[in-house]
Each structure stands twice: as structure tokens, then as C-alpha cells.
Design an enzyme around this catalytic site. Structure first.
Site, PDB file in Angstrom:
ATOM      1  N   GLY A   5       0.919  -1.342  -0.012  1.00  0.00           N
ATOM      2  CA  GLY A   5      -0.024   0.110   0.004  1.00  0.00           C
ATOM      3  C   GLY A   5       0.709   1.266  -0.083  1.00  0.00           C
ATOM      4  O   GLY A   5       1.925   1.579  -0.573  1.00  0.00           O
ATOM      5  N   ASP A  22       7.145  -3.775   9.279  1.00  0.00           N
ATOM      6  CA  ASP A  22       5.806  -4.125   9.230  1.00  0.00           C
ATOM      7  C   ASP A  22       5.399  -5.278  10.422  1.00  0.00           C
ATOM      8  O   ASP A  22       6.227  -6.261  10.636  1.00  0.00           O
ATOM      9  CB  ASP A  22       5.249  -4.428   7.752  1.00  0.00           C
ATOM     10  CG  ASP A  22       3.812  -4.455   7.619  1.00  0.00           C
ATOM     11  OD1 ASP A  22       3.567  -3.611   6.796  1.00  0.00           O
ATOM     12  OD2 ASP A  22       2.962  -5.159   8.299  1.00  0.00           O
ATOM     13  N   ASP A  43       5.880  -4.873  16.054  1.00  0.00           N
ATOM     14  CA  ASP A  43       4.492  -4.440  16.247  1.00  0.00           C
ATOM     15  C   ASP A  43       4.575  -3.045  16.795  1.00  0.00           C
ATOM     16  O   ASP A  43       5.253  -2.767  17.826  1.00  0.00           O
ATOM     17  CB  ASP A  43       3.847  -5.271  17.290  1.00  0.00           C
ATOM     18  CG  ASP A  43       2.269  -4.798  17.683  1.00  0.00           C
ATOM     19  OD1 ASP A  43       2.154  -3.862  17.359  1.00  0.00           O
ATOM     20  OD2 ASP A  43       1.493  -5.518  18.294  1.00  0.00           O
ATOM     21  N   VAL A  44       4.014  -2.258  15.994  1.00  0.00           N
ATOM     22  CA  VAL A  44       4.618  -0.700  16.669  1.00  0.00           C
ATOM     23  C   VAL A  44       3.744  -0.317  17.905  1.00  0.00           C
ATOM     24  O   VAL A  44       4.049   0.715  18.325  1.00  0.00           O
ATOM     25  CB  VAL A  44       3.901   0.417  15.428  1.00  0.00           C
ATOM     26  CG1 VAL A  44       4.824   0.117  14.035  1.00  0.00           C
ATOM     27  CG2 VAL A  44       2.430   0.213  15.165  1.00  0.00           C
ATOM     28  N   ASN A  51       3.069   5.101   9.202  1.00  0.00           N
ATOM     29  CA  ASN A  51       2.178   4.759   8.269  1.00  0.00           C
ATOM     30  C   ASN A  51       1.383   3.196   8.859  1.00  0.00           C
ATOM     31  O   ASN A  51       0.398   3.112   8.105  1.00  0.00           O
ATOM     32  CB  ASN A  51       2.589   4.457   6.886  1.00  0.00           C
ATOM     33  CG  ASN A  51       1.712   3.857   6.015  1.00  0.00           C
ATOM     34  OD1 ASN A  51       0.616   4.522   5.462  1.00  0.00           O
ATOM     35  ND2 ASN A  51       1.822   2.654   5.726  1.00  0.00           N
ATOM     36  N   ARG A  54     -16.610   4.166  11.469  1.00  0.00           N
ATOM     37  CA  ARG A  54     -15.456   4.638  11.702  1.00  0.00           C
ATOM     38  C   ARG A  54     -15.157   5.072  13.004  1.00  0.00           C
ATOM     39  O   ARG A  54     -14.358   6.093  13.247  1.00  0.00           O
ATOM     40  CB  ARG A  54     -14.789   5.399  10.651  1.00  0.00           C
ATOM     41  CG  ARG A  54     -14.646   4.853   9.161  1.00  0.00           C
ATOM     42  CD  ARG A  54     -14.649   6.188   8.128  1.00  0.00           C
ATOM     43  NE  ARG A  54     -14.173   5.423   6.904  1.00  0.00           N
ATOM     44  CZ  ARG A  54     -15.109   4.617   6.083  1.00  0.00           C
ATOM     45  NH1 ARG A  54     -16.322   4.496   6.432  1.00  0.00           N
ATOM     46  NH2 ARG A  54     -14.838   4.433   4.843  1.00  0.00           N
ATOM     47  N   TYR A  99     -11.543   4.017  14.177  1.00  0.00           N
ATOM     48  CA  TYR A  99     -10.477   4.629  13.137  1.00  0.00           C
ATOM     49  C   TYR A  99     -10.618   6.035  13.066  1.00  0.00           C
ATOM     50  O   TYR A  99      -9.483   6.646  12.958  1.00  0.00           O
ATOM     51  CB  TYR A  99     -11.035   3.786  11.592  1.00  0.00           C
ATOM     52  CG  TYR A  99      -9.930   4.174  10.556  1.00  0.00           C
ATOM     53  CD1 TYR A  99      -8.551   3.578  10.632  1.00  0.00           C
ATOM     54  CD2 TYR A  99     -10.426   5.123   9.700  1.00  0.00           C
ATOM     55  CE1 TYR A  99      -7.914   3.925   9.482  1.00  0.00           C
ATOM     56  CE2 TYR A  99      -9.614   5.651   8.708  1.00  0.00           C
ATOM     57  CZ  TYR A  99      -8.099   4.798   8.791  1.00  0.00           C
ATOM     58  OH  TYR A  99      -7.316   5.280   7.674  1.00  0.00           O
ATOM     59  N   THR A 146      -6.119   1.323  -2.565  1.00  0.00           N
ATOM     60  CA  THR A 146      -5.100   0.268  -1.850  1.00  0.00           C
ATOM     61  C   THR A 146      -5.837  -0.876  -1.873  1.00  0.00           C
ATOM     62  O   THR A 146      -7.242  -1.027  -1.987  1.00  0.00           O
ATOM     63  CB  THR A 146      -4.911   0.802  -0.442  1.00  0.00           C
ATOM     64  OG1 THR A 146      -6.277   1.172   0.083  1.00  0.00           O
ATOM     65  CG2 THR A 146      -4.375   2.487  -0.592  1.00  0.00           C
ATOM     66  N   MET A 198      -6.808  -2.557   0.832  1.00  0.00           N
ATOM     67  CA  MET A 198      -8.066  -2.363   1.937  1.00  0.00           C
ATOM     68  C   MET A 198      -8.987  -1.667   0.991  1.00  0.00           C
ATOM     69  O   MET A 198     -10.246  -2.143   1.282  1.00  0.00           O
ATOM     70  CB  MET A 198      -7.312  -1.675   3.042  1.00  0.00           C
ATOM     71  CG  MET A 198      -8.745  -1.271   3.895  1.00  0.00           C
ATOM     72  SD  MET A 198      -7.947   0.048   5.303  1.00  0.00           S
ATOM     73  CE  MET A 198      -6.623  -0.948   6.190  1.00  0.00           C
TER      74      MET A 198
END
Length: 262
Positions: free
Chosen positions: A17, A37, A62-63, A89, A151, A154, A189, A191
Site C-alpha cells: 500500500g 511491518d 508491532d508498533v 504509516n 469509523r 478508526y 489500496t 484495503m
């Protein structure tokens, strides 16, 4: 920076992406790129396909996990010696009605989308501070600028990230570190293709002045601009790369219909 020394970008969420598009653009511009990632197998396959062994580094992490973040950033420092740009990102989404979102889903979305950039920046900023310069770009969303259905987690996480961007810019500027955000609108993308039905895509087209979805490379162009020297006096900003979606209000579909009938 010494002449001939390669700049280094760390891109989180780089397996595919927008993150992959940004990493590819950095490479094309002559940067070294550390690609992080949580999808380790996908990431390694992506990095192998780029075939730039000397200029790339794959990091499975894992961020939202502080230890994982610190270990990854330290690996970048050991490999490349510096970090000139950080692109936050990595992100996830849960598309459900507000009343159906579980606490676990809410917490996970905020952990990745908001806590992740907080942790990544805390880990990278001391390196940039010691260098005397650096640029950070957080990937928010148009969903963080205007509310929409399905959302709640999100959109809230991305709205928080927009303010975190300003907070980071205010506090890190004295170290020569610039912090900005890019807020994508609808982008083609994987997604989007998976969750946007033909009816949803038609709705977006109706409400976007440029009348199309954005392309991953167009987001990458904005990200790399904000990380580059031409943006050296820009910080604390949220740039919507959305075809005008956030600028438009009600009436655009009707206006277009009237024009078609003229």
C-alpha cells in the site's frame, strides 16, 4: 550531513500500500530505507522483490509494543548509522456501527494507530536530535478530519494522530525535527478495494471534486516532499491529499447532475 552520505528513511507499515509506495519513492530518490511491518512474511517477500539488498532493511515489529519498537529502531541505527525520516504509516481499521464495536477492537485500533506513532517517534527522535535534524510524517486520514459512519475507532484514532502531530512539532522543533501529517482521502489500496463496494465507490466519486480515487504514488509524492529539503520550513501541518474531498460540502452531486442535464 557529510557529502555522499545516504539519507535513511524508516517506514512503518511498509509491506504494501501507501507505505510500500513511499519506500519505493525514497529508494528512487537515492535514500536507504528500513521497512517495518507486523506482516513479516509479506514484508520479506516485498523487500526481496525490490532487489535492493544494500539499500533496504526488513524489520518485523508491532508498533504498539514498546520493546519491539525500540529493538527495531536500534537495528536501523546499527545498520545505517542514522535516521533522517520516519513515516508512521502502520494502521488498522474496524468498520462496524458504533454500537457493535467491542472494547478490544477499540483498544487495538487506538494502540496501533495512535500509540504506535507515539512510540515510534519517542524511539527515533533522540537519534534525530543528536543529528540536529530529521523529518517525521504521520499518516492520518480524511476520516480524522470529518466524521463518517462505521469509523468510530478508526476516525477517532486518526483525529488524535492529527493533534499528536502538532504536539510533536511544537516540542521537537527546537531540535531541528519537523513533524507533519498526510491525510489521505479515498485511495486505491488493497484495503479500499476489499471494503469499498461499487455503491460506496460511486458515492465517493460523487463527493470528490477531482472525481476519482487517489493513487498510492500520489500519497508517496506528498510524503517524500514533506521529508525532503524543499519542505524545510514546514512543520505542524496536516496535508489532506484527497482530491478536494474535505474541501467540498453538500451539493456537489446535485450540481454535477444539473450540468449533465444542460
Amino acid at each position: 550531513m557529510a557529502s555522499g552520505l545516504k539519507k535513511v528513511a524508516l517506514v512503518a507499515g511498509a509491506a504494501r500500500g501507501i507505505g510500500l509506495a513511499a519506500a519505493t519513492r525514497f529508494l528512487a530518490d537515492g535514500w536507504h530505507v528500513a521497512m517495518l511491518d507486523i506482516l513479516g512474511d509479506t514484508l520479506r517477500a516485498t523487500v526481496d522483490a525490490l532487489d535492493r539488498t544494500e539499500a533496504t532493511l526488513a524489520l518485523e515489529a508491532d508498533v504498539s509494543d514498546p520493546e519491539s519498537v525500540q529493538a527495531a529502531v536500534e537495528q536501523v541505527r546499527r545498520q545505517f548509522g542514522r535516521i533522517d525520516a520516519l513515516v508512521n504509516n502502520a494502521g488498522i481499521a474496524v468498520f462496524k456501527p458504533l454500537l457493535d464495536v467491542t472494547l478490544e477492537e477499540w483498544q487495538r485500533v487506538l494502540a496501533v494507530n495512535l500509540t504506535g506513532p507515539f512510540l515510534m517517534t519517542q524511539a527515533v527522535a533522540p537519534i534525530m536530535r543528536d543529528q540536529g535534524s530529521g523529518a517525521i510524517v504521520n499518516i492520518t486520514s480524511i476520516s480524522g478530519l470529518r466524521a463518517s459512519t462505521l469509523r468510530v475507532a478508526y476516525g477517532t484514532s486518526k483525529a488524535g494522530l492529527a493533534h499528536l502531530t502538532r504536539q510533536q512539532a511544537a516540542e521537537l522543533g527546537e531540535y531541528g525535527i519537523r513533524v507533519n501529517a498526510v491525510a489521505p482521502g479515498p485511495v486505491d489500496t488493497a484495503m479500499a478495494k476489499a471494503v469499498h463496494t461499487p455503491a460506496i465507490r460511486a458515492d465517493y466519486h460523487d463527493h470528490i471534486p477531482l472525481n476519482r480515487y487517489g493513487l498510492e504514488r500520489e500519497l508517496a509524492n506528498a510524503i517524500c516532499f514533506l521529508c525532503g529539503d524543499q519542505a524545510e520550513y514546514i512543520t505542524g501541518q496536516v496535508l489532506a491529499v484527497d482530491g478536494g474531498f474535505d474541501a467540498a460540502g453538500v451539493g456537489l452531486p446535485t450540481l454535477r447532475g444539473e450540468r449533465r442535464n444542460e
